[in-house]
Design a protein around this motif. Structure first.
Motif, PDB file in Angstrom:
ATOM      1  N   LEU A  66     -28.443  -7.956  55.502  1.00 47.35           N
ATOM      2  CA  LEU A  66     -27.446  -7.795  56.562  1.00 47.35           C
ATOM      3  C   LEU A  66     -27.204  -6.315  56.834  1.00 47.35           C
ATOM      4  O   LEU A  66     -27.225  -5.498  55.908  1.00 47.35           O
ATOM      5  CB  LEU A  66     -26.125  -8.440  56.144  1.00 47.35           C
ATOM      6  N   HIS A  67     -26.954  -5.973  58.091  1.00 42.06           N
ATOM      7  CA  HIS A  67     -26.609  -4.612  58.467  1.00 42.06           C
ATOM      8  C   HIS A  67     -26.026  -4.612  59.875  1.00 42.06           C
ATOM      9  O   HIS A  67     -26.107  -5.611  60.579  1.00 42.06           O
ATOM     10  CB  HIS A  67     -27.831  -3.688  58.389  1.00 42.06           C
ATOM     11  N   LEU A  68     -25.418  -3.504  60.237  1.00 39.14           N
ATOM     12  CA  LEU A  68     -24.992  -3.298  61.620  1.00 39.14           C
ATOM     13  C   LEU A  68     -26.076  -2.482  62.301  1.00 39.14           C
ATOM     14  O   LEU A  68     -26.556  -1.491  61.743  1.00 39.14           O
ATOM     15  CB  LEU A  68     -23.663  -2.543  61.686  1.00 39.14           C
ATOM     16  N   MET A  69     -26.490  -2.892  63.481  1.00 37.36           N
ATOM     17  CA  MET A  69     -27.507  -2.179  64.246  1.00 37.36           C
ATOM     18  C   MET A  69     -26.824  -1.510  65.429  1.00 37.36           C
ATOM     19  O   MET A  69     -26.173  -2.188  66.233  1.00 37.36           O
ATOM     20  CB  MET A  69     -28.590  -3.140  64.735  1.00 37.36           C
ATOM     21  N   LEU A  70     -26.944  -0.197  65.499  1.00 35.03           N
ATOM     22  CA  LEU A  70     -26.387   0.573  66.613  1.00 35.03           C
ATOM     23  C   LEU A  70     -27.517   0.991  67.538  1.00 35.03           C
ATOM     24  O   LEU A  70     -28.572   1.457  67.068  1.00 35.03           O
ATOM     25  CB  LEU A  70     -25.675   1.823  66.102  1.00 35.03           C
ATOM     26  N   THR A  71     -27.312   0.835  68.842  1.00 29.31           N
ATOM     27  CA  THR A  71     -28.311   1.239  69.828  1.00 29.31           C
ATOM     28  C   THR A  71     -27.633   1.969  70.978  1.00 29.31           C
ATOM     29  O   THR A  71     -26.418   1.842  71.184  1.00 29.31           O
ATOM     30  CB  THR A  71     -29.089   0.026  70.390  1.00 29.31           C
ATOM     31  N   GLY A  72     -28.428   2.703  71.736  1.00 29.16           N
ATOM     32  CA  GLY A  72     -27.921   3.381  72.925  1.00 29.16           C
ATOM     33  C   GLY A  72     -26.980   4.528  72.614  1.00 29.16           C
ATOM     34  O   GLY A  72     -25.889   4.605  73.171  1.00 29.16           O
ATOM     35  N   PHE A  73     -27.418   5.445  71.751  1.00 33.60           N
ATOM     36  CA  PHE A  73     -26.557   6.581  71.411  1.00 33.60           C
ATOM     37  C   PHE A  73     -26.344   7.478  72.615  1.00 33.60           C
ATOM     38  O   PHE A  73     -27.256   7.703  73.416  1.00 33.60           O
ATOM     39  CB  PHE A  73     -27.160   7.377  70.243  1.00 33.60           C
TER      40      PHE A  73
END
Length: 107
Positions: A66-73
């Protein structure tokens, strides 16, 4: 960098289950809960709508799980930067945290 994974430990010290339903960041367009698994020798990633932590338990959001995925910085992040996050929980609760940007090889 347009994509980054966030790892942390969710610990529930309360008497009732707590459910993480999402996250937001002022520095990224999207923040999603993801789960990585290996199927037939291939790594696969899928979105999860929520993660529930039972009373007195912890769940690690870690590599290969499990993880948080960040996109579109909104700008290029660099090692040592801190990314502000707001964790969102079922029932409307929120928790402000920050994630330290570390190199891919970091443990």
């Amino acid at each position: 960098v347009d994509t980054a994974a966030v790892y942390l430990v969710l610990k529930n010290n309360g008497p009732k289950p707590v459910t993480l339903t999402g996250a937001t960041s002022t520095l990224a367009t999207n923040a999603m809960i993801h789960e990585t698994s290996v199927v037939d020798g291939q790594s696969r990633m899928r979105m999860r709508e929520k993660v529930t932590v039972e009373p007195g338990k912890s769940i690690a959001l870690a590599p290969e799980g499990l993880h948080l995925m960040l996109t579109g910085f909104k700008y290029n992040i660099a090692e040592g930067d801190r990314i502000p996050l707001v964790l969102q929980f079922e029932g409307g609760g929120q928790l402000k945290v920050s994630a330290l940007v570390r190199p891919l090889a970091a443990k």
